[in-house]
Design a protein around this motif. Structure first.
Motif, PDB file in Angstrom:
ATOM      1  N   THR A   1      38.314   4.820 -69.821  1.00 10.24           N
ATOM      2  CA  THR A   1      37.614   3.835 -70.656  1.00 10.24           C
ATOM      3  C   THR A   1      37.172   4.443 -71.979  1.00 10.24           C
ATOM      4  O   THR A   1      37.294   3.813 -73.039  1.00 10.24           O
ATOM      5  CB  THR A   1      36.404   3.266 -69.894  1.00 10.24           C
ATOM      6  OG1 THR A   1      36.849   2.620 -68.704  1.00 10.24           O
ATOM      7  CG2 THR A   1      35.651   2.261 -70.748  1.00 10.24           C
TER       8      THR A   1
ATOM      9  N   LYS B   1      44.423  -2.321 -73.846  1.00  8.66           N
ATOM     10  CA  LYS B   1      42.973  -2.099 -73.955  1.00  8.66           C
ATOM     11  C   LYS B   1      42.622  -1.550 -75.333  1.00  8.66           C
ATOM     12  O   LYS B   1      41.619  -1.952 -75.946  1.00  8.66           O
ATOM     13  CB  LYS B   1      42.501  -1.127 -72.882  1.00  8.66           C
ATOM     14  CG  LYS B   1      42.515  -1.684 -71.465  1.00  8.66           C
ATOM     15  CD  LYS B   1      43.892  -1.676 -70.866  1.00  8.66           C
ATOM     16  CE  LYS B   1      43.920  -2.103 -69.422  1.00  8.66           C
ATOM     17  NZ  LYS B   1      45.272  -2.128 -68.853  1.00  8.66           N
TER      18      LYS B   1
ATOM     19  N   GLU C   1      40.336  -4.320 -69.327  1.00 11.23           N
ATOM     20  CA  GLU C   1      40.511  -3.741 -67.986  1.00 11.23           C
ATOM     21  C   GLU C   1      40.221  -4.761 -66.894  1.00 11.23           C
ATOM     22  O   GLU C   1      40.823  -4.710 -65.811  1.00 11.23           O
ATOM     23  CB  GLU C   1      39.594  -2.531 -67.825  1.00 11.23           C
ATOM     24  CG  GLU C   1      40.007  -1.323 -68.640  1.00 11.23           C
ATOM     25  CD  GLU C   1      38.970  -0.205 -68.618  1.00 11.23           C
ATOM     26  OE1 GLU C   1      39.263   0.882 -69.130  1.00 11.23           O
ATOM     27  OE2 GLU C   1      37.860  -0.439 -68.088  1.00 11.23           O
TER      28      GLU C   1
ATOM     29  N   SER D   1      44.457  -3.838 -64.999  1.00 11.27           N
ATOM     30  CA  SER D   1      44.463  -2.389 -65.188  1.00 11.27           C
ATOM     31  C   SER D   1      44.543  -1.713 -63.828  1.00 11.27           C
ATOM     32  O   SER D   1      44.379  -2.349 -62.785  1.00 11.27           O
ATOM     33  CB  SER D   1      43.197  -1.926 -65.925  1.00 11.27           C
ATOM     34  OG  SER D   1      42.054  -2.213 -65.143  1.00 11.27           O
TER      35      SER D   1
ATOM     36  N   GLY E   1      39.829   2.782 -64.966  1.00  8.57           N
ATOM     37  CA  GLY E   1      38.792   2.442 -65.925  1.00  8.57           C
ATOM     38  C   GLY E   1      37.593   1.805 -65.242  1.00  8.57           C
ATOM     39  O   GLY E   1      37.653   1.384 -64.083  1.00  8.57           O
TER      40      GLY E   1
ATOM     41  N   TYR F   1      38.198  -1.708 -64.165  1.00 10.61           N
ATOM     42  CA  TYR F   1      38.938  -1.742 -62.897  1.00 10.61           C
ATOM     43  C   TYR F   1      37.991  -1.546 -61.713  1.00 10.61           C
ATOM     44  O   TYR F   1      38.131  -2.210 -60.670  1.00 10.61           O
ATOM     45  CB  TYR F   1      40.014  -0.664 -62.913  1.00 10.61           C
ATOM     46  CG  TYR F   1      40.700  -0.457 -61.585  1.00 10.61           C
ATOM     47  CD1 TYR F   1      41.646  -1.358 -61.122  1.00 10.61           C
ATOM     48  CD2 TYR F   1      40.394   0.653 -60.794  1.00 10.61           C
ATOM     49  CE1 TYR F   1      42.276  -1.163 -59.891  1.00 10.61           C
ATOM     50  CE2 TYR F   1      41.009   0.857 -59.573  1.00 10.61           C
ATOM     51  CZ  TYR F   1      41.954  -0.053 -59.128  1.00 10.61           C
ATOM     52  OH  TYR F   1      42.572   0.140 -57.914  1.00 10.61           O
TER      53      TYR F   1
END
Length: 283
Positions: free
Chosen positions: A92, A154, A227, A231, A234, A237
């Motif tokens: 992230t 992202k 995300e 995804s 991250g 997620y």
């Protein structure tokens, strides 16, 4: 006819304390002390934690909506202290930082273009406003389909959010310049690049640094929002995965991690502005 006595004027006596007689100028307002800056947020945090504990202890709120602080701490301990989430945090942060960098560069370039060319601003600025009005959570699925489940969509969402505050600040900073200084630059035959380098860009820095705070936060939000759509890593997620299992403490823990990241990033921008010389960032 009598002649009056003429007395010599006496010299004025100097005050005992010259500093006491001197007029005192306006005193500068002293800002809050460091103890107050650190202590007050801690007091607020203690109050919030106490209220949170009381609500969960007496079961006034369902644990599915508000888990106990001890459960959230256990999730934080597992995810951060034991390192289970560090890979997701790194993903992230990488998406956010790359998106922020792209947003800053594109925002500066667009701001400079619109500052120098009024025609380009008239022609393009309405479309930029229209694109910025699109909800990014609705555009993210299209980007995921086009770019896949990796970091690219992202980063694209983060950059699409980060450039706008930088661009608007750049336009203001590049155009709101002192007319006398501008006329002086023209009188000495300065080129457009020299005018940008020595006049417009230093003036814009006081506008740009506040916009970096906003750009960093919205880049983080954009990365997490993308995300959530699709995804395999991250913090977004983690939120989707833990929601599927009904793991509310882990969801709260991930949100706390995001909040801490935002506060730390904002503090780093403030620190950077303070350590840079005034010739680069006017106070």
């Amino acid at each position: 006819m009598s002649v009056g006595t003429v007395t010599e004027p006496t010299a004025p006596t100097a005050p005992a304390d010259p500093q006491a007689a001197a007029p005192s100028g306006p005193r500068e307002k002293e800002g809050p002390s460091i103890a107050l800056r650190l202590g007050l947020p801690l007091v607020v945090a203690a109050i919030l934690l106490s209220g949170w504990y009381l609500l969960t202890r007496d079961e006034l709120v369902s644990p599915l909506l508000l888990p106990a602080p001890a459960d959230v701490w256990a999730a934080l301990n597992s995810g951060i202290v034991e390192g289970l989430w560090w890979g997701d945090v790194r993903v992230t942060l990488t998406e956010m930082l790359i998106g922020f960098g792209i947003g800053v560069v594109s925002g500066l370039l667009l701001g400079a273009l619109f500052a120098y060319s009024q025609l380009s601003r008239i022609a393009l600025y309405p479309y930029i406003i229209a694109l910025q009005s699109f909800p990014k959570i609705a555009v993210a699925p299209l980007l995921v389909v086009a770019l896949g489940y990796g970091m690219s969509p992202k980063i694209a969402v983060a950059a699409s959010l980060a450039y706008f505050p930088v661009m608007t600040a750049a336009i203001a900073g590049f155009t709101e310049i002192d007319k006398d200084e501008h006329n002086f630059m023209r009188s000495i035959g300065a080129s457009k690049w020299q005018e940008m380098r020595y006049l417009r860009l230093p003036n814009a820095m006081s506008y740009l640094f506040p916009s970096f705070d906003v750009a960093l936060i919205v880049a983080l939000l954009g990365a997490v929002a993308a995300e959530l759509v699709g995804s395999n890593a991250g913090l977004g997620y983690i939120l989707v995965e833990r929601q599927a299992f009904g793991d509310t403490p882990a969801i709260f823990a991930a949100l706390i991690v995001l909040a801490v990241i935002g506060v730390v990033l904002q503090a780093l921008v403030v620190l950077l502005r303070r350590v840079l010389p005034r010739s680069i960032v006017p106070r």
